[in-house]
Design a protein around this motif. Structure first.
Motif, PDB file in Angstrom:
ATOM      1  N   ALA A 187       0.786  -1.096   0.057  1.00  0.00           N
ATOM      2  CA  ALA A 187      -0.152  -0.063   0.009  1.00  0.00           C
ATOM      3  C   ALA A 187       0.857   1.372  -0.135  1.00  0.00           C
ATOM      4  CB  ALA A 187      -0.891  -0.116   1.220  1.00  0.00           C
ATOM      5  N   LEU A 188       2.074   1.083   0.701  1.00  0.00           N
ATOM      6  CA  LEU A 188       2.857   2.135   0.795  1.00  0.00           C
ATOM      7  C   LEU A 188       3.343   2.708  -0.726  1.00  0.00           C
ATOM      8  CD1 LEU A 188       5.024   1.674   4.138  1.00  0.00           C
ATOM      9  CD2 LEU A 188       3.078   3.410   3.673  1.00  0.00           C
ATOM     10  N   LYS A 189       3.831   1.689  -1.094  1.00  0.00           N
ATOM     11  CA  LYS A 189       4.468   1.682  -2.544  1.00  0.00           C
ATOM     12  C   LYS A 189       3.573   2.197  -3.703  1.00  0.00           C
ATOM     13  CE  LYS A 189       8.067   0.752  -5.465  1.00  0.00           C
ATOM     14  NZ  LYS A 189       9.434   1.477  -5.331  1.00  0.00           N
ATOM     15  N   ASN A 190       1.987   1.672  -3.463  1.00  0.00           N
ATOM     16  CA  ASN A 190       1.168   1.901  -4.325  1.00  0.00           C
ATOM     17  C   ASN A 190      -0.137   2.878  -4.207  1.00  0.00           C
ATOM     18  OD1 ASN A 190       1.887  -0.264  -6.793  1.00  0.00           O
ATOM     19  ND2 ASN A 190       2.284  -1.058  -4.692  1.00  0.00           N
TER      20      ASN A 190
ATOM     21  N   TYR B 230      -8.475  -2.476   2.148  1.00  0.00           N
ATOM     22  CA  TYR B 230      -7.189  -2.338   2.678  1.00  0.00           C
ATOM     23  C   TYR B 230      -7.229  -2.627   4.303  1.00  0.00           C
ATOM     24  CZ  TYR B 230      -2.770  -0.968   5.150  1.00  0.00           C
ATOM     25  OH  TYR B 230      -1.801  -0.807   6.054  1.00  0.00           O
ATOM     26  N   GLY B 231      -6.673  -3.673   4.844  1.00  0.00           N
ATOM     27  CA  GLY B 231      -6.851  -3.828   6.183  1.00  0.00           C
ATOM     28  C   GLY B 231      -8.035  -4.550   6.745  1.00  0.00           C
TER      29      GLY B 231
ATOM     30  N   PHE C 161     -13.372  -4.200  -3.286  1.00  0.00           N
ATOM     31  CA  PHE C 161     -12.026  -4.158  -2.863  1.00  0.00           C
ATOM     32  C   PHE C 161     -10.961  -4.306  -3.978  1.00  0.00           C
ATOM     33  CE2 PHE C 161     -13.025  -6.421   1.380  1.00  0.00           C
ATOM     34  CZ  PHE C 161     -13.862  -5.257   1.691  1.00  0.00           C
ATOM     35  N   GLU C 162      -9.915  -3.631  -3.809  1.00  0.00           N
ATOM     36  CA  GLU C 162      -8.761  -3.900  -4.676  1.00  0.00           C
ATOM     37  C   GLU C 162      -8.371  -5.387  -4.687  1.00  0.00           C
ATOM     38  OE1 GLU C 162      -5.461  -2.438  -7.075  1.00  0.00           O
ATOM     39  OE2 GLU C 162      -7.326  -1.199  -6.196  1.00  0.00           O
ATOM     40  N   ARG C 163      -8.223  -5.985  -5.988  1.00  0.00           N
ATOM     41  CA  ARG C 163      -8.030  -7.247  -6.280  1.00  0.00           C
ATOM     42  C   ARG C 163      -6.680  -7.723  -5.723  1.00  0.00           C
ATOM     43  NH1 ARG C 163     -10.303  -9.987 -11.095  1.00  0.00           N
ATOM     44  NH2 ARG C 163     -12.697  -9.424 -11.110  1.00  0.00           N
ATOM     45  N   THR C 164      -5.716  -6.874  -5.633  1.00  0.00           N
ATOM     46  CA  THR C 164      -4.474  -7.111  -5.005  1.00  0.00           C
ATOM     47  C   THR C 164      -4.479  -7.399  -3.525  1.00  0.00           C
ATOM     48  OG1 THR C 164      -3.409  -5.592  -6.866  1.00  0.00           O
ATOM     49  CG2 THR C 164      -1.982  -6.457  -5.114  1.00  0.00           C
ATOM     50  N   PHE C 165      -5.339  -6.853  -2.877  1.00  0.00           N
ATOM     51  CA  PHE C 165      -5.319  -7.157  -1.374  1.00  0.00           C
ATOM     52  C   PHE C 165      -5.667  -8.659  -1.100  1.00  0.00           C
ATOM     53  CE2 PHE C 165      -6.304  -2.383  -0.865  1.00  0.00           C
ATOM     54  CZ  PHE C 165      -5.004  -2.032  -0.800  1.00  0.00           C
ATOM     55  N   TYR C 166      -6.394  -9.212  -1.834  1.00  0.00           N
ATOM     56  CA  TYR C 166      -6.676 -10.650  -1.680  1.00  0.00           C
ATOM     57  C   TYR C 166      -5.352 -11.536  -1.636  1.00  0.00           C
ATOM     58  CZ  TYR C 166     -11.818  -9.897  -1.915  1.00  0.00           C
ATOM     59  OH  TYR C 166     -12.987  -9.304  -1.909  1.00  0.00           O
ATOM     60  N   LYS C 167      -4.725 -11.135  -2.708  1.00  0.00           N
ATOM     61  CA  LYS C 167      -3.478 -11.936  -2.926  1.00  0.00           C
ATOM     62  C   LYS C 167      -2.290 -11.803  -1.733  1.00  0.00           C
ATOM     63  CE  LYS C 167       0.621 -12.116  -6.069  1.00  0.00           C
ATOM     64  NZ  LYS C 167       1.287 -11.693  -7.143  1.00  0.00           N
TER      65      LYS C 167
ATOM     66  N   ARG D 220      -6.487 -16.396  -3.108  1.00  0.00           N
ATOM     67  CA  ARG D 220      -6.718 -16.270  -4.523  1.00  0.00           C
ATOM     68  C   ARG D 220      -8.014 -16.048  -4.691  1.00  0.00           C
ATOM     69  NH1 ARG D 220      -4.290 -19.445  -8.736  1.00  0.00           N
ATOM     70  NH2 ARG D 220      -5.358 -18.794 -10.711  1.00  0.00           N
ATOM     71  N   PHE D 221      -8.118 -14.730  -5.500  1.00  0.00           N
ATOM     72  CA  PHE D 221      -9.499 -14.230  -6.191  1.00  0.00           C
ATOM     73  C   PHE D 221     -10.126 -15.291  -7.231  1.00  0.00           C
ATOM     74  CE2 PHE D 221     -12.301 -11.767  -8.379  1.00  0.00           C
ATOM     75  CZ  PHE D 221     -13.126 -11.071  -7.327  1.00  0.00           C
ATOM     76  N   LEU D 222     -11.169 -15.893  -6.973  1.00  0.00           N
ATOM     77  CA  LEU D 222     -11.756 -16.833  -7.755  1.00  0.00           C
ATOM     78  C   LEU D 222     -13.240 -16.345  -7.903  1.00  0.00           C
ATOM     79  CD1 LEU D 222     -10.176 -20.075  -6.392  1.00  0.00           C
ATOM     80  CD2 LEU D 222      -9.604 -18.926  -8.607  1.00  0.00           C
TER      81      LEU D 222
END
Length: 1003
Positions: A704-707, A715-716, A735-741, A746-748
């Motif tokens: 999250a800091l980087k992006n 987030y959180g 939700f942002e998909r990346t947060f699942y990873k 795994r987002f399915l």
């Protein structure tokens, strides 16, 4: 209208010989002169216009001659020591006749007042001292006094200081020691509230306040606790105030009959409160009042006003023989020039109403009772109610006086009890004070009560208590106590003392001014007044040493005293001292110190260095597997590149994204990277140790800091699910998909599954997809035997329902064929007979799956999430037939269909992915990296082979680790080869029945 004979009337006016009029503007020392002359005589009486002023003069006399020599007599208060030589009274309470050697009447210009003028006129015309009589007032009284009192001595005293016009200024820009004048309680309160917000506070003085409350408010101003006074014209009547500037916020008032502009003399009387002794004063306007014109300014500055031409008068010869005679005598007109009959005052208005009451007329039949009625009408209307309501109260009192000889004490006790409450706000307390003042007046009337002393003490006690409560409410509402004390200290040029509590509360002169949190000082709410800079300066002086001490303690603090929260803040003992920001390396964020300028030089550097050490240690400890692999020096070639990508992706790689690297990685490379805890799964390359709440939370924060993702949805919110042990969760599309990873899921599609659980699912599916003896190939290269059904074990590890299972398997790229329960049972029986399975009994699996309804429409997945078995995009669409699904509309079935799952074909996965509006870029990457089934890119499908990275990729039971070993250039794989010679299918086999059913459906 009756008219008194001029000769007889003139004989009623005492001579002016022996009378001295001391006249002049404000600040001429007239009252002080009268007090000095009074104590020069052996006895004396002085009349003052206000109870407040009477109390002030009484106090000054007590200081001079002792309390046993001075009496205080007002309508509401009587202090009468035995044999007191001097009496201080309000003009209304002055005796009609006296034997005192000295008599003084202050503010005699009030004889022209429409409401109270006739009382002043009566006293100055008829009351004299044996040795000396002083009349004190404005110079405008000179002509009328010389006309009415021949032989009078006139002394004019000049003002001790100059009074100058200062123009118009905003209320918030008025100088200190200013009095702002308005003529209504609402306006006074509104101005006081504004000054409190902008300048710290103000005292208020209104005529409606009790004398005790007014004294307390004046003392608040006089002692310097506040720098502003907001008042009505009550301050114009002789109050000695330390005022430098008078500002008029209104120049119109209601005089009891109409709204009118103040005349120049009235304006000068109020403006004259500015300046003390020889110190000059100024006056001006503020608010919405237009600036004064030059002529008005000149008249006020030079004290040039129109002389008073007539005085208000009411006949002293009152006839009590009957009500009619009483009213007639009060309506008599004066026969001397310079006097005019006064308009009906409150007492005369009350009499007019009472003469309409039959019960009053029936009782007031004798001169004594008429006189008693007139005395009762003198009850002041402190409550400011309507004349009719006031007359009702007088009627009740009069009835008691006539019938019982005194006011009924039960009735009075009830009235007093109602007023005896100190709760409520300003208006409520003011109303109660007005009510108790009425009964204080009743208790001080001679002959009205059987036990006047008791009621005098009780009502005075209640009035004092209410007055103190009202003063407290006024102060609380209109004064910032902290600011008032600080302003006083600043005015005295005193050094402000500051201290800091263990909780970080900052106090200046004992008043809370702000909070020190970490290395930042925050000024308390309401601290933005004129004293803010001084307060902050004093606080920062104390904070300079505290900052150095805190820096030393932080530098020596252990890691247990520091913490990194999910909002990116580094906290020391709970207080934020730094925040993290993105840097070039995701694992090495930048530290930004949260500190004021007072933290300087070496102390600042030491604090920053200590926090950076903590952050690096914290990341290195929580993310040790990731940190270890990022520092690994024994990795080479493809293993080193794979480790770099793993670090860049914070511990999780989709296997499809690195399929080529994994294929090319030899056994030694795999072994070297696997010893750092890396697991090569069917769907992911990952570090299982990071799939815990603490590492996942930190990983999410670093990403999250980087992006710029701290404020992104989701987030959180996934970390608590991971901490709760959830193996799968319903996805939230916002939700942002990346947060699942990052959280380890795994987002399915509609469901997200924990990564390690997904690999366990692959381990359960893999044996079911191995080649079975007797399986016939289909046109797409797959074998009919390579199918499976969802089992209890699968549902259990996923924590999912059969419907959820459908979503998950479709998201992984598997496709379902609908068959009847009988065919499914036969299929499972065949599997059970041919291979040893670790799954639940066939009967249970069939029973569960028969109850699960098949989807009427296929559920697609995005291209980025399609399985490894997906074919390349350049394969023709006609390569295999579209799978046939049971459709109730076309061919109704009696029983619910059962789903047999198999890896999807190239065409099916392409068609399913096309139904989603997925990311095109991820779809292309998906097709290149993971969308191969049974062959290399651009080639024909390989029969009897399944890649290790595709879902459902089989593994021979006798070689459990084969998928982790290298192999042919096609990449790691497991093989289930059919025999070279195909055996004929047993017609009694369930597989034969299933094949026949499919052939029938195809036709």
């Amino acid at each position: 209208m009756p008219r008194i004979d001029e000769v007889s009337f003139q004989s009623m006016i005492l001579s002016g010989r022996g009378v001295t009029a001391v006249l002049g503007p404000t600040n001429t020392g007239k009252t002080h002169y009268a007090i000095e002359r009074m104590v020069a005589h052996d006895s004396g009486v002085i009349g003052l216009p206000l109870r407040l002023l009477a109390r002030e003069v009484y106090t000054r006399l007590v200081e001079k001659v002792g309390h046993h020599n001075v009496a205080l007599i007002t309508g509401e208060e009587k202090i009468t020591p035995h044999r007191a030589r001097y009496s201080v009274c309000t003009v209304e309470a002055m005796p009609r006749e006296t034997t005192a050697s000295f008599v003084a009447i202050d503010e005699v210009q009030l004889a022209a007042d429409l409401e109270r003028g006739h009382i002043f006129t009566d006293r100055l015309l008829h009351l004299r001292g044996r040795g000396e009589t002083l009349l004190l007032g404005a110079a405008t009284m000179r002509p009328i006094l010389q006309q009415l009192l021949p032989g009078i001595t006139i002394i004019e005293r000049p003002r001790l200081s100059q009074l100058l016009y200062a123009g118009s200024k905003k209320i918030t820009r008025l100088p200190h020691r200013s009095a702002i004048v308005a003529f209504s309680a609402d306006e006074v309160y509104a101005i006081a509230e504004l000054i409190r917000r902008q300048r710290g506070g103000a005292a208020v003085v209104l005529g409606a306040l009790s004398p005790r409350t007014r004294n307390a408010q004046v003392a608040l101003y006089q002692e310097g606790d506040v720098e502003y006074l907001v008042a009505t014209d009550a301050i114009g009547m002789g109050l000695n105030l330390d005022v430098d500037h008078v500002a008029f916020a209104q120049d119109r008032k209601f005089d009891g009959y109409q709204y009118r502009n103040l005349n120049p003399a009235e304006l000068a009387q109020i403006a004259g409160r500015a300046g003390r002794h020889v110190r000059d004063g100024t006056f001006g306007v503020t608010g919405r009042v237009d600036p004064f014109d030059n002529e008005l300014v000149h008249r006020i500055e030079s004290h040039e006003f129109d002389p008073v031409k007539v005085l208000q008068w009411r006949s002293k010869a009152v006839d009590y023989s009957s009500l009619k005679a009483l009213k007639k005598s009060l309506e008599a007109a004066p026969a001397v020039a310079g006097l005019t009959r006064a308009l009906p005052a409150v007492d005369q208005q009350a009499l007019e109403h009472l003469t309409r009451y039959p019960e009053v007329v029936d009782v007031a039949t004798t001169a004594e009772r008429v006189e008693t009625l007139w005395e009762a009408c003198a009850l002041p209307d402190y409550r400011r109610i309507t004349p009719a309501q006031h007359a009702d109260l007088i009627s009740t009192i009069y009835a008691d006086l006539v019938r019982e000889g005194a006011v009924n004490e039960d009735f009075m006790a009830e009235q007093v009890r109602r007023a005896d409450h100190t709760d409520g706000e300003i208006d409520t307390l003011s109303a109660r004070i007005a009510q108790i003042r009425t009964w204080t007046y009743v208790s001080n009337r001679p002959g009205w009560l059987a036990d006047p002393t008791h009621w005098q003490e009780k009502t005075r006690e209640i009035e004092d208590r209410l007055s103190d409560a009202l003063h407290e409410r006024l102060t609380k509402r209109f004064v910032d106590r902290r600011t008032s004390v600080l302003m006083k200290r600043l005015r005295e040029n005193a050094m402000l003392e500051a201290e800091i509590s263990v909780n970080g509360d900052v106090f200046v002169e004992g008043h809370h001014v702000g909070q020190l949190t970490g290395f930042r000082f925050t000024l308390a709410a309401g601290g933005g007044g004129s004293d803010a800079k001084a307060v902050q300066g004093a606080a920062l002086k104390a904070l300079a040493l505290e900052f150095e001490a805190r820096a030393a303690r932080l530098h020596a603090a252990g890691n247990s005293d520091l913490a990194l929260s999910s909002d990116g803040l580094v906290r020391w003992l709970g207080d934020p001292v730094a925040r993290l920001a993105a840097s070039d390396h995701v694992m090495r964020p930048r530290v930004i110190l949260l500190a004021d300028e007072q933290l300087q030089a070496n102390a600042r550097e030491h604090v920053l260095a200590r926090i950076e050490r903590f952050v690096n240690h914290h990341i290195g400890t929580i993310l040790k597997p990731l940190d270890d692999i990022s520092r690994a020096e024994d990795l080479e070639g493809l293993a080193k590149g794979l480790a770099f990508q793993l670090v860049e992706n914070l511990g999780v790689l989709f296997r499809r994204d690195v399929a080529e690297e994994v294929k090319s990685l030899d056994q030694d490379g795999r072994a070297s990277i696997r010893k750092y805890g890396v697991r090569f799964g069917a769907y992911h390359i990952f570090l299982p140790a990071l799939l815990k709440p603490a590492p996942a939370e930190l990983i999410t924060l670093l990403w999250a800091l980087k992006n710029d993702g701290l404020d992104k949805p989701g987030y959180g919110e996934l970390i608590p699910m991971l901490a709760a042990g959830r193996t799968s969760v319903v996805t939230d599309p916002s939700f942002e998909r990346t947060f699942y990873k990052l959280a380890g899921f795994r987002f399915l599609g509609k469901r997200a599954v924990r990564i390690d659980i997904l690999e366990r699912l692959a381990d359960l599916i893999r044996p079911l997809l191995q080649w079975k003896p007797g399986a016939e190939p289909r046109p797409d290269g797959a074998y009919d035997g390579r199918r499976f059904m969802a089992t209890t074990a699968m549902l259990s590890i996923l924590g999912a329902t059969p419907d959820d299972m459908e979503e998950i398997l479709k998201g992984l790229g598997y496709r379902a064929d609908s068959v009847t329960a009988e065919d499914a049972a036969a299929f499972l029986a065949s599997q059970s007979a041919e291979t040893t399975s670790a799954e639940a009994p066939v009967e249970n699996a069939v029973a569960e799956n028969v109850d699960a309804e098949a989807e009427s429409e296929p559920v697609g997945v995005t291209q980025a999430e399609a399985p490894a078995a997906e074919a390349t995009s350049d394969a023709p669409a006609e390569a295999s037939p579209v799978p046939v699904e049971a459709s109730p509309a076309e061919e109704p079935v009696e029983a619910k269909p059962v789903l047999l799952w198999r890896p999807g074909t190239r065409q099916e996965n392409q068609r399913q992915g096309g139904r989603h509006q997925g990311d095109q870029r991820r779809g292309q990457r998906h097709g290149q990296g993971e969308g191969r089934e049974g062959g290399r890119k651009g080639g024909a499908p390989m029969r009897g082979k399944a890649q290790e990275s595709r879902p459902g990729g089989g593994q021979r039971k006798d070689r459990p680790d084969r998928h982790d070993r290298g192999g042919k250039p096609g990449g790691p794989k497991f093989e289930g080869r059919p025999p070279r010679k195909e055996k004929p299918l047993d017609p009694d086999s369930p597989f034969a029945k299933l094949a026949a059913l499919k052939e029938q459906l195809k036709k």
